[in-house]
Motif scaffolding. Sequence first.
Motif, PDB file in Angstrom:
ATOM      1  N   HIS A 274      -4.593  13.660  -3.245  1.00 30.90           N
ATOM      2  CA  HIS A 274      -5.045  12.540  -4.077  1.00 30.90           C
ATOM      3  C   HIS A 274      -6.519  12.708  -4.446  1.00 30.90           C
ATOM      4  CE1 HIS A 274      -1.699   9.631  -4.194  1.00 30.90           C
ATOM      5  NE2 HIS A 274      -1.345  10.141  -3.032  1.00 30.90           N
TER       6      HIS A 274
ATOM      7  N   TYR B  38       0.622   9.166   2.568  1.00 26.37           N
ATOM      8  CA  TYR B  38      -0.035   9.885   1.474  1.00 26.37           C
ATOM      9  C   TYR B  38      -0.677  11.177   1.951  1.00 26.37           C
ATOM     10  CZ  TYR B  38       0.493   5.527  -1.115  1.00 26.37           C
ATOM     11  OH  TYR B  38       1.009   4.418  -1.733  1.00 26.37           O
TER      12      TYR B  38
ATOM     13  N   TRP C 125      -3.063   9.069  -9.621  1.00 29.74           N
ATOM     14  CA  TRP C 125      -1.883   8.215  -9.462  1.00 29.74           C
ATOM     15  C   TRP C 125      -2.287   6.803  -9.069  1.00 29.74           C
ATOM     16  CZ3 TRP C 125       0.143   5.593  -5.207  1.00 29.74           C
ATOM     17  CH2 TRP C 125       1.439   5.082  -5.356  1.00 29.74           C
ATOM     18  N   TRP C 126      -3.195   6.679  -8.110  1.00 27.38           N
ATOM     19  CA  TRP C 126      -3.653   5.365  -7.677  1.00 27.38           C
ATOM     20  C   TRP C 126      -4.378   4.615  -8.796  1.00 27.38           C
ATOM     21  CZ3 TRP C 126      -2.831   1.837  -4.216  1.00 27.38           C
ATOM     22  CH2 TRP C 126      -2.246   2.179  -2.993  1.00 27.38           C
TER      23      TRP C 126
ATOM     24  N   PHE D 188      -6.381   1.884   4.002  1.00 28.81           N
ATOM     25  CA  PHE D 188      -7.363   2.658   3.237  1.00 28.81           C
ATOM     26  C   PHE D 188      -8.500   3.165   4.124  1.00 28.81           C
ATOM     27  CE2 PHE D 188      -5.608   0.078  -0.300  1.00 28.81           C
ATOM     28  CZ  PHE D 188      -5.231   1.116  -1.128  1.00 28.81           C
TER      29      PHE D 188
ATOM     30  N   ILE E 175       0.827  -1.205   0.000  1.00 25.27           N
ATOM     31  CA  ILE E 175       0.000   0.000   0.000  1.00 25.27           C
ATOM     32  C   ILE E 175       0.863   1.258   0.000  1.00 25.27           C
ATOM     33  CG2 ILE E 175      -0.252   0.015   2.506  1.00 25.27           C
ATOM     34  CD1 ILE E 175      -3.055   1.180   2.123  1.00 25.27           C
TER      35      ILE E 175
ATOM     36  N   PHE F  44     -12.564   6.371  -2.203  1.00 22.50           N
ATOM     37  CA  PHE F  44     -11.520   5.865  -3.089  1.00 22.50           C
ATOM     38  C   PHE F  44     -11.988   4.647  -3.870  1.00 22.50           C
ATOM     39  CE2 PHE F  44      -8.101   2.693  -3.549  1.00 22.50           C
ATOM     40  CZ  PHE F  44      -7.334   3.325  -4.511  1.00 22.50           C
TER      41      PHE F  44
ATOM     42  N   ARG G 155      -1.901   3.381 -11.209  1.00 24.48           N
ATOM     43  CA  ARG G 155      -1.132   2.289 -10.616  1.00 24.48           C
ATOM     44  C   ARG G 155      -1.891   0.976 -10.687  1.00 24.48           C
ATOM     45  NH1 ARG G 155       0.673   1.640  -4.197  1.00 24.48           N
ATOM     46  NH2 ARG G 155       2.161  -0.059  -4.551  1.00 24.48           N
TER      47      ARG G 155
ATOM     48  N   TYR H 254      -7.734  10.776  -7.576  1.00 25.27           N
ATOM     49  CA  TYR H 254      -6.932   9.571  -7.328  1.00 25.27           C
ATOM     50  C   TYR H 254      -6.190   9.116  -8.582  1.00 25.27           C
ATOM     51  CZ  TYR H 254     -10.178   9.539  -3.385  1.00 25.27           C
ATOM     52  OH  TYR H 254     -10.932   9.899  -2.296  1.00 25.27           O
TER      53      TYR H 254
ATOM     54  N   TRP I 107      -3.697  12.474   1.351  1.00 28.45           N
ATOM     55  CA  TRP I 107      -4.943  12.005   0.741  1.00 28.45           C
ATOM     56  C   TRP I 107      -5.795  13.161   0.218  1.00 28.45           C
ATOM     57  CZ3 TRP I 107      -5.714   7.583  -1.286  1.00 28.45           C
ATOM     58  CH2 TRP I 107      -5.149   6.431  -0.757  1.00 28.45           C
TER      59      TRP I 107
END
Length: 510
Positions: free
Chosen positions: A286, A281, A293-294, A316, A234, A342, A297, A291, A283
């Motif tokens: 993000h 992070y 980047w996530w 999370f 994570i 998320f 990924r 989000y 958040w």
Amino acid sequence: MAEEAGASKKPKKYTGILLHPTSLPGPYGIGELGASAYRFVDFLERSGLNTWQVLPLGHTGFGDSPYQPFSAFAGQPLIISLDHLKELHLLYDEDFRDMPAWNAEQINYGELIEFKTGLLKLAYSRFHDESLSDGIHDDPEMKQAYDNFCETSVWLKDYALFMAGKDYHQGMPWYMWEDNLKKPTKKQKETWAKKLDTEMGYYKFIQFLFYYEWTTLKKYANDKGISIVGDIPIFMAWDSVDVWANQSLFQLDSKGYPTVVAGVPPDYFSATGQLWGNPLYNWKKHTETGYEWWLNRIRYQLTLCDFLRIDHFRGFDKYWAIPYGEETAINGKWVEAPGVNFFTQLEATLGYHLPIIAEDLGEIDDSVIELRDKFGLPGMKVLQFAFENPEENDFLPHNFVRNCVCYTGTHDNDTTLGWYKHAYEASKDKLRRYFSTDGYDICWIMIRACFGSVANMAIVPMQDVLCLDSWARMNTPGVGEGNWAWRYKEDALTRELEARLYETCKMFGR
């Protein structure tokens, strides 16, 4: 898995082996994505298994841990097949004249990295020399694949610049570089890219090789009905391209140092908790980026696997934030993370049910369970844990729900044989009474229990299939050396082993 479990037809049962590619046999000191990997896939098929679980496939850094990679996207160059490079006429037999004598069952990373990096750089020098008329330069399909990979891999340029920058600074972490590369503007990146163009080319080259070999192997496995279960940590390592290139996404100060770091609080196992040290992070940032980047990924990782296990899933929901500079994890605090928001965004972006396994081990509260179940994510059940606790617990097979993944043990556990030998007598007694056994052939008792459970997915480490003792365990948490090194020998995959696995699968309708 959750969608299938809720369907009217009988859900598919996934059954397989946990084996990191580094543990494959072969002549070059480490497992590779060559012939032995294909033989392992064939072994899975003949054994009636349909799943291969791996550890994170990233480019490892100091300590060789797959859970501390240099990049969330880049693959492990150490498992690139040297025989494949011979086939491409980028390496020749004489290049191996000074190859060390390797231990067939243990990886010597220090010697291996020096040896293999030298060969990969030699292969790149020949690839870079377009005057050579054979090999990859005469293969238009491979050349086109390389060009496509470089063009479409949006993460590649930053990764190559980061790794070339580390080489330029003799391995020094990025937060100790000079200011115009520690936190560079777009123009400064371009200046450094021109300066390090050849070095960057090498890193693009090895990432192409990894991606080409892995996706070719994955297709081979999928064509045989075998699914790949991948894995990602994570959190990212502080000295990683993702933190360097996206500093606003992490809780860092103006000099690139974390303000808070990751870990877990004190518990039954540790009076001071665990201090991991990863930057946490940001958040809020993000969320503002949707989000991005996530999402990038996870989308990318799902090109490398069919299911994705996320380590430390509870992060999370809430994460333990420890002020940077603390010597233990005691003085941290729980901070809310945007779990529901998320995963809602992730599910909407992917457009289908999330093929994610939640690593929900350790101290888990109700909100983590609610988050997991809201999105139908299977959690993990480790059979060794069922007998370490003398009381009734959720790891006992009679308490399983279908939407879970059952393991005899994981990469962080001792092997089942080693665990049983060192277990408290009360744990052994509980196991013997539970399974009505004398404990003989303990590995296969646990394998049968795993395969015989209602879990939609059942995975056993290769060490348990081979009935190996503690010397073969993959990782000992809290111990800094000697991990991630185990390999099996070529002659281990016998027809008798195939038959036993096949019969066990068939016995339990898997």
